[in-house]
Design an enzyme around this catalytic site. Sequence first.
Site, PDB file in Angstrom:
ATOM      1  N   HIS A  95       0.988  -1.227  -0.121  1.00 26.65           N
ATOM      2  CA  HIS A  95      -0.123  -0.069   0.065  1.00 26.65           C
ATOM      3  C   HIS A  95       0.827   1.082  -0.043  1.00 26.65           C
ATOM      4  CE1 HIS A  95      -4.031  -1.596   0.349  1.00 26.65           C
ATOM      5  NE2 HIS A  95      -3.336  -2.623   1.184  1.00 26.65           N
ATOM      6  N   THR A 137      14.620  -2.764   2.820  1.00 26.79           N
ATOM      7  CA  THR A 137      13.774  -1.753   2.187  1.00 26.79           C
ATOM      8  C   THR A 137      14.451  -1.236   0.828  1.00 26.79           C
ATOM      9  OG1 THR A 137      14.813  -0.144   3.291  1.00 26.79           O
ATOM     10  CG2 THR A 137      12.700  -1.006   4.300  1.00 26.79           C
ATOM     11  N   LYS A 138      15.752  -1.435   0.738  1.00 25.21           N
ATOM     12  CA  LYS A 138      16.421  -0.887  -0.520  1.00 25.21           C
ATOM     13  C   LYS A 138      17.565  -2.076  -0.886  1.00 25.21           C
ATOM     14  CE  LYS A 138      16.971   3.552   1.218  1.00 25.21           C
ATOM     15  NZ  LYS A 138      17.928   4.613   2.143  1.00 25.21           N
TER      16      LYS A 138
END
Length: 144
Positions: free
Chosen positions: A62, A109-110
């Site tokens: 989301h 996240t990266k």
Amino acid sequence: MGMKIAPRTTVHWRLAFFAPQGISIESNSIIGNDCFLDGRSGLTIGSNVNIGGHVQVFTVGHDPQSPSFGTKGGPVVIGDRAYVASRATILPSVTIGEGAVVAAGAVVTKSVEPYDIVAGVPAVPIGKRTRELEYDLDFHMPFQ
């Protein structure tokens, strides 16, 4: 179901997934028990990859900035001979480089550079792995 699984790959029990037709797993890889794999935006897992139990890989999530709480995402690629330890989470649009290690419980996240070792929430580099990897994960654990 359309999931592409190459020969000599092991998928342990209770695998859950979205859009299996978007998932490709190359040879000699191991997917641990109770994993979640998301193929909605494409998930490619290389050869000789070891994914521990309870790992979650998301390609869509989301968008908290969306007025309609819409979704956004992108493909995830996990390179050859990468190791993703138990209970790690990989978020959309991430590449885990060849030979990289994701520590247990890390939230990625990266993208992770080849042969980097990452840990933490969010995951950050904590070391380097040797580039002299020669193994093939050509074995199967009994009773898994």
